[in-house]
Design an enzyme around this catalytic site. Structure first.
Site, mmCIF file in Angstrom:
data_model
loop_
_atom_site.group_PDB
_atom_site.id
_atom_site.type_symbol
_atom_site.label_atom_id
_atom_site.label_comp_id
_atom_site.label_asym_id
_atom_site.label_seq_id
_atom_site.Cartn_x
_atom_site.Cartn_y
_atom_site.Cartn_z
ATOM 1 N N ASP A 511 52.030 49.860 16.321
ATOM 2 C CA ASP A 511 53.297 49.257 15.919
ATOM 3 C C ASP A 511 54.277 49.391 17.089
ATOM 4 O O ASP A 511 54.033 50.158 18.027
ATOM 5 C CB ASP A 511 53.814 49.970 14.675
ATOM 6 C CG ASP A 511 55.159 49.430 14.218
ATOM 7 O OD1 ASP A 511 55.348 48.203 14.250
ATOM 8 O OD2 ASP A 511 56.022 50.235 13.835
ATOM 9 N N VAL A 907 48.721 36.554 23.476
ATOM 10 C CA VAL A 907 49.875 36.618 22.577
ATOM 11 C C VAL A 907 49.676 35.629 21.437
ATOM 12 O O VAL A 907 49.361 34.459 21.673
ATOM 13 C CB VAL A 907 51.194 36.303 23.324
ATOM 14 C CG1 VAL A 907 52.385 36.435 22.384
ATOM 15 C CG2 VAL A 907 51.359 37.223 24.525
ATOM 16 N N ASP A 909 51.294 34.691 17.249
ATOM 17 C CA ASP A 909 52.300 35.008 16.236
ATOM 18 C C ASP A 909 51.692 34.972 14.843
ATOM 19 O O ASP A 909 50.541 34.551 14.642
ATOM 20 C CB ASP A 909 53.507 34.078 16.329
ATOM 21 C CG ASP A 909 53.128 32.611 16.167
ATOM 22 O OD1 ASP A 909 52.025 32.330 15.679
ATOM 23 O OD2 ASP A 909 53.944 31.746 16.525
ATOM 24 N N LYS A 946 48.639 42.795 9.770
ATOM 25 C CA LYS A 946 48.242 43.912 10.626
ATOM 26 C C LYS A 946 46.890 44.467 10.180
ATOM 27 O O LYS A 946 46.002 44.715 11.002
ATOM 28 C CB LYS A 946 49.298 45.016 10.579
ATOM 29 C CG LYS A 946 50.623 44.672 11.247
ATOM 30 C CD LYS A 946 51.571 45.865 11.193
ATOM 31 C CE LYS A 946 52.883 45.559 11.893
ATOM 32 N NZ LYS A 946 53.815 46.709 11.885
ATOM 33 N N ASN A 970 55.259 49.892 6.330
ATOM 34 C CA ASN A 970 54.571 48.631 6.602
ATOM 35 C C ASN A 970 53.352 48.813 7.498
ATOM 36 O O ASN A 970 52.618 47.852 7.732
ATOM 37 C CB ASN A 970 55.539 47.634 7.252
ATOM 38 C CG ASN A 970 56.120 48.154 8.557
ATOM 39 O OD1 ASN A 970 56.167 49.358 8.782
ATOM 40 N ND2 ASN A 970 56.553 47.269 9.409
ATOM 41 N N ASP A 971 53.126 50.027 7.983
ATOM 42 C CA ASP A 971 51.952 50.297 8.818
ATOM 43 C C ASP A 971 50.828 50.983 8.049
ATOM 44 O O ASP A 971 49.759 51.232 8.616
ATOM 45 C CB ASP A 971 52.344 51.174 10.019
ATOM 46 C CG ASP A 971 53.416 50.542 10.880
ATOM 47 O OD1 ASP A 971 53.305 49.332 11.140
ATOM 48 O OD2 ASP A 971 54.361 51.240 11.273
#
Length: 1296
Positions: A511, A907, A909, A946, A970-971
């Site tokens: 993260d 990269v 998104d 993730k 959130n991890d």
């Protein structure tokens, strides 16, 4: 010296050094060996065999049958549950849907009861394949005449080791049971309502006389006390009594009073708080780890109505709630009032803001009244505590293969010797009349050899491995170099099962916020009215402390115009920073420098409105400190930074209630009170937060802040604005000066211009490039009619019990549109100390780092440059803007495979990742490209995405070990999905660290954890397993060698009880010592040379080849220690007529005792000295304890053994007799030398002629100059004392 030279070359990371973990002849450097591995493996379709199909069908039927009897499944068909508020009741309320009582408030974390512990544990222990195998051997060993080693030699060690495992599990469960009893025995104040004093006294007397009735009527037990006097109101027909009741006796529908600093006993609906607006404050650290206090609020109706116990007793209604849900941040329900109480049927919505959760602590509030809504296992804390995950180490697969190989070897060996025995019997049994009575049939012969060789699979492997790993985990927790003094946070190993995986990591998923950065937010820049401003709190404070110059009319000839020019020059010199940028000081002076009744132009109005938006669009609560300073309790560091920036700019939030925010504005005498009409809170799905306010001018304004990509979709774009791209606005032509301001009345008069809008978009792009976190502010002016119409729909959505959040979000869309621009803010989140160096170190160790963040692309890329994930010469592969994703990724893969592009940074998104996830082949291409890239950055990703990324890499690279590290809730999904999960104990709470396997306070500690502890653990476990198999093969294979002198009869060389003690007493300490203390290289050497970590990634310490090498050596030693003594004894016996050696031909126990002694010495020397590099006083102590303990046992056992039992094995006094003869010790020394000589010679040859990297660095560690250089490099990872010297670390210096 040649080895030192090579180690120096490797340490300097020379690319032309041809040296690997194999031999000096290898031409591939270590870094290339790791970097050339893509880890990617094309997916293989697994055929579904008929057996698997039948198994799946059976599992489906079994699960379906379980669901029929599941209580929770009975409620699954319902979305809500209802219970009435009842004044008098003698039995628990029933669930209207199921017709059964609501569960009690008893919690149970213990897994077993007194009655089911033994049977369940027996099933659990013998469900392990190894234990079941030994149980089978113990069973056939009980058959008379089958076992050559005694009837209980397998059963006894099996019972010992399984008992140890069961005792460990039982102790842990007993501790949980004790904690459960303490938790359930806590007391809470519960309101009991009676018809009269006489009824109350009668019921109390009956309860004291017959406590067993309590269980029938579900009343409090004898232990409760009347802590509060009876409140008798003459106007009412009932008596109210607050009674102390055990938590376990609480029921749904009970009224509970919780006082200050007390724990919340169940999930309560907050009815009343004596604080203003019905607020109360909770400490939720035990629930979610967050240390800041959370505010909860009673609904205005119940807070004003229910002020006394009599009010509670007279209150009636119905509560409708959601079904039990583990989500800590969401609650849906409503309170339904009867018609006779309100004249109309009224419902009040209940949200998480109206609920007090079990596991929280009441703070800063005298007391509260609550209504029990959920109890026991249905509370949110219990629903969350049941979620656990099980992980197994990667090396376990190699160990399983080794066990399978040994099992095959055992079966083959048993079959071979059975065949030889049957053949020998056929040839010789007829003439051997003395063997007729002891003759075995063929079945018995097979089983006796299985019994004889069964311990070639070590029975002590798993138990001793648990001990070793537990101590390894303790050393991780005790490491001072991973102690963070500022927060007093040591490292913590929350599991010990996967220690060795720390030394084999190939992918690191990290993260950003709070993990790579400090999560200390500072307001840095803002864009208002088309101008960008830089914020420096120190500069503003210094300016405010300086006296402001006043214009004066001078009589010496200077005109007023000249004075104004001088003042303006002075003012400009103070608002333009030294770097040429505008300062937010200009905003503050422009807004606060207005004279009374001076009209606002458009620019000043927009500046003022931006500051108001900063000050009101949040959920932070101000708290006054003892020194009259204000601290803001905010849900996130971002909000705290924004509201603090508003204070620094002169708009201070001094008070916040449920319906208003009070602002103290510099230069104004009267505070500004802004009425709060509605708050639409931020969620990860919405990515924005909105507040509807009413200004003192009676204007109703919606202010919305959030990610630019979300806000821009809901804005009214000014005319002639350039077309929008995906992540930003393309600026083709921007005027150099703004359009002349329009003077209008009120906020509705503000008009966005193309220049302001385009400049703001340009500033957002610049902020993101600088690595700042950006937010866009927008507003909408609402007419009273528009607001009333929308608010009616919004209140209806808030009353929904099912899918409330979804309905609220849908209703919010109706008003969050046609927005106008206010401005933009940029917050800096600084990198943690040592993050760039740590990332470089981790990458030098051959690991690939992926950064998964919710920030926008430009911000993520810039952080990538800052933390050295991306280099200046990196080739950026940006996925998302292409129309044909498939062809683009295929071409990128070809380029990387053909070395067209070097050091690729990939990269992607979240939106593109969502498209890829819809097609499996596209996701495979993404994983393939990611495995080829040096760095991958996933931006704008959700928590589920993730976890998807980690899961996809695990599937595409099955031989790679993954690690995920994060600090927030959130991890958690990502942390639990990876092989190894690391939690950062940061400012986002303890949720991630609690769900992780290991946790610490700073990202840089990951280097010490992986490069040192991970490497050591991998090497230690590998050596431990190899040593364990080697010692059992050396010892138990002697039984097979001895069969050549027994006619393959299965006769045991050793007495049965001495035989059974080998694994437990006479060979365990050396392997345990190696598993705990072995260090092939020093910690500083490993930190200074991170490429040495590749040994674990390439499985250089344990694989099938190494295992076979160790086993082969053990086979040689087993043959030597049997053949050489027998040959010497028999040969010298013939030549000396039995008088030279041991005074005649030895009996079987004497021969076994000699060989047993030699094996114990050989095994101890091999494991503790020959194969052990880190020879410390501890390893010497363990070795000598083992040897001395063996001789002490033999002496005691020889004298304690009954003379009458000495038939086949004449044990009594035999060891003392032979130990007193010099020839015995000469024989032991000679055979030990012959057994060890090849191993020692081979090790010397490997270290001198064919050295590997480890041998070279071991030699280099002895060079003072090289060692000093490595010490200096590694010193940056060492613990540093705090500068104030007040904090002392409780952690030990280092492990041995």
């Amino acid at each position: 010296m040649d080895l030192v030279r090579r180690a120096r070359a490797w340490s300097s990371a020379s690319t032309d050094t041809s040296f690997s973990f194999g031999s000096v002849a290898s031409t591939t450097p270590l870094t290339e060996q790791a970097s050339s591995r893509t880890y990617y493996e094309p997916p293989k379709k697994k055929k579904d065999t008929s057996l698997e199909l039948l198994w799946k069908r059976w599992m489906i039927i079994w699960v379906a049958s379980l669901k029929r009897f599941s209580r929770r499944n009975e409620q699954a068909a319902y979305t809500t549950r209802t219970f009435p508020i009842v004044k008098y009741r003698n039995s628990p309320l029933k669930n209207a849907q199921t017709g059964k009582p609501f569960i009690s408030n008893t919690i149970r974390t213990a897994r077993y009861t007194f009655w089911d512990f033994l049977p369940r544990q027996l099933v659990a222990q013998f469900s392990k394949l190894a234990n079941f195998y030994f149980l089978f051997v113990a069973a056939i060993q009980l058959v008379p005449s089958w076992s050559p080693t005694g009837r209980y030699t397998t059963l006894l060690p099996l019972a010992i080791f399984t008992s140890i495992a069961m005792a460990h599990e039982g102790y842990d469960d007993w501790r949980r049971s004790v904690a459960d009893k303490q938790e359930n025995a806590k007391t809470a104040k519960v309101l009991r309502v009676y018809h009269s004093h006489a009824d109350a006294e009668t019921i109390e007397s009956s309860k004291r006389a017959k406590p067993w009735l309590n269980r029938i009527w579900n009343r409090p037990t004898r232990s409760e006390n009347l802590d509060y006097a009876m409140n008798d109101n003459s106007k009412s027909n009932h008596v109210c009594v607050w009674q102390s009741v055990k938590w376990s006796d609480l029921q749904v529908g009970d009224y509970v009073m919780v006082e200050k600093n007390q724990w919340i006993p169940a999930d309560l609906i907050l009815l009343h708080s004596p604080e203003e607006q019905g607020l109360c404050y909770l400490e939720t650290a035990a629930l979610d780890g967050e240390t800041n206090h959370k505010s909860r609020q009673a609904t205005p109706y119940t807070n004003s109505l229910l002020r006394t116990p009599e009010d509670l007793a007279a209150f009636e209604g119905t509560v409708v709630t959601e079904m039990p849900d583990p989500n800590l941040y969401q609650f849906d329900g409503y309170l339904q009032l009867p018609t006779r109480q309100t004249q109309i049927k009224t419902s009040y919505p209940l949200t998480i803001n109206n609920v007090l959760l079990r596991g929280t602590l009441l703070r800063n509030t005298a007391f509260v009244y609550g209504l029990v809504a959920f109890t026991g296992e249905e509370t949110k804390i219990r629903l969350n505590s049941t979620m656990s995950h099980t992980k197994s180490p990667r090396i376990q697969h190699a160990i399983n293969r080794a066990i399978i190989a040994m099992f095959v070897f055992l079966v083959a060996l048993s079959a071979l010797f059975s065949a030889l025995s049957i053949t020998w019997n056929k040839r010789n049994l007829a003439g051997a009349w003395y063997l007729h009575e002891s003759h075995q049939d063929e079945t018995g012969t097979v089983f006796q050899f299985i019994i004889l060789f069964n311990t070639l699979i070590p029975i002590s492997l798993y138990v001793t491995m648990e001990i070793v790993k537990l101590l390894q985990a303790l050393y991780i927790s005790w490491d001072r170099d991973m102690y963070h003094a500022e927060t007093d946070t040591p490292a913590q190993a929350q599991t010990c099962t996967i220690n060795e995986d720390l030394g084999q990591i190939s992918f690191v998923f990290s993260d950003k916020t709070g993990t790579l950065t400090d999560n200390v937010m500072e307001f840095r820049k803002c864009s208002v009215g088309g101008f960008s401003y830089t914020h420096d709190p120190a500069e503003i404070q210094a300016s405010l402390e300086q006296p402001q110059p006043q214009p004066t009319r001078k009589r010496n000839g200077h005109s007023r115009e000249q004075s104004k020019t001088d003042l303006e020059s002075n003012r400009l010199s103070r608002i333009i920073r030294h770097d040429g940028e505008l300062s937010t000081l200009s905003l503050a002076r422009r807004v606060h420098g207005l004279k009374p009744r001076q009209s606002l132009n458009t620019h000043t109005l927009r500046d003022r409105f931006f500051m108001i938006a900063l000050a009101v669009c949040h959920t932070a609560v101000p708290e006054m400190n003892d020194d009259n300073s204000i601290t803001y309790q905010a849900a996130s560091p971002d909000e705290a930074a924004l509201v603090s920036a508003a204070r620094e700019l002169g708009f201070t939030v001094i008070e916040r209630t449920l319906r208003s925010i009070t602002l103290k504005i510099n230069g104004e005498d009267d505070p500004m009170i802004v009425e709060i009409l509605n708050i639409i809170e931020f969620t990860s799905d919405r990515k924005r937060m909105s507040i509807v306010i009413k200004l003192p001018t009676d204007e109703i304004i919606l202010i919305c802040k959030g990610a630019d990509s979300v806000i821009l979709e809901r804005m009214d774009i000014p005319a002639e604005t350039p077309a929008r791209s995906e992540d930003a606005w393309a600026i083709e032509s921007v005027p150099q000066s703004p359009i002349s301001p329009h003077h209008n009345e009120g906020l509705d008069g503000l008009r966005d211009t193309r220049w302001e809008f385009a400049r703001t978009m340009e500033h957002l792009q610049d902020y993101a490039t600088d690595g700042l976190r950006t937010l866009l502010y927008a507003y909408r002016v609402l007419s009273p009619a528009q607001y009333d119409e929308w608010n009616e729909l919004y209140q209806e959505a808030c009353l929904a019990v099912s899918e409330r959040q979804k309905k609220v979000s849908k209703t919010a869309e109706l008003i969050e549109c046609k927005l106008r621009l206010i401005g933009a803010s940029a917050i800096e989140d600084k990198l943690q100390e040592g993050v760039p160096e740590a990332i470089e170190c981790i990458r030098a160790a051959g690991m690939r780092i992926w950064m998964l963040t919710g920030d926008k692309r430009e911000t993520a890329i810039n952080i990538g440059y800052s933390c050295r994930l991306i280099h200046s010469n990196s080739n950026l592969i940006v996925l998302g803007e292409q129309k044909d994703l498939r062809s683009y990724m295929e071409q990128a893969i070809l380029d990387l495979q053909n070395n067209v592009a070097s050091h690729a940074a990939f990269v992607v998104d979240g939106a593109t990742l969502e498209v890829l996830a819809q097609e499996e082949d596209l996701l495979e291409l993404f994983c393939h490209l990611g495995c080829l890239s040096s760095t991958v950055i996933c931006c704008r990703v959700s928590p589920s995405q993730k976890a998807l990324v980690v899961k996809s890499i695990r599937r595409s690279a099955p031989r790679a070990v993954t690690l995920a590290i994060g600090d927030g809730a959130n991890d958690i999904a990502m942390i639990q999905e990876a092989h190894v999960g690391i939690g950062i104990t940061g400012k986002e709470g303890m949720q991630a660290s609690r769900a992780s396997d290991y946790c610490f306070a700073q990202f840089r500690f990951l280097c010490k954890l992986l490069l040192v502890h991970g490497h050591w653990s991998y090497v230690r476990v590998s050596r431990f397993v190899l040593g364990t198999f080697a010692k059992v093969v050396t010892f138990y294979l002697t039984q097979g060698v001895y069969q050549f002198w027994t006619g393959f009869s299965g006769t045991s060389l050793y007495e049965s009880w001495t035989l059974s003690m080998y694994n437990t007493l006479f060979s365990s300490l050396p392997v345990i010592s190696v598993g705990i203390f072995e260090q092939d290289l020093n910690a500083k050497t490993l930190l200074a040379n991170p490429h040495l970590y590749i040994q674990g990634q390439l499985n250089q310490a344990f694989d099938l080849r190494i295992f076979i090498t160790w086993v082969t050596t053990s086979v040689y030693q087993a043959i030597v220690v049997v053949v050489v003594p027998i040959a010497l004894i028999s040969g010298l016996h013939d030549k000396t007529n039995g008088g030279f050696l041991l005074e005649g031909a030895p009996q079987i126990y004497t021969l076994g005792c000699i060989i047993y002694t030699i094996i114990v010495i050989v095994v101890t020397l091999v494991i503790s000295y020959v194969e052990n590099h880190n020879q410390t006083w501890i390893s010497h102590l363990f070795a000598w304890i083992e040897l001395i303990g063996f001789f002490v046992y033999q002496i005691i056992y020889g004298y304690a053994y009954p003379v009458g039992n000495s038939r086949q094995y004449d044990v009594h006094g035999d060891f003392i007799r032979i130990a007193g003869q010099p020839t015995f010790w000469l024989l032991v020394i000679l055979v030990t030398t012959v057994a060890l000589l090849p191993s020692i010679a081979l090790k010397v040859l490997k270290n001198t002629v064919l050295p590997n990297v480890t041998a070279a660095f071991q030699q280099a560690e002895k060079d003072p100059e090289v060692s000093a250089q490595w010490d200096e490099i590694a010193s940056k990872w060492e613990y540093e004392e705090p500068s104030d010297g007040n904090v002392t670390s409780p952690i030990v210096e280092s492990q041995p």
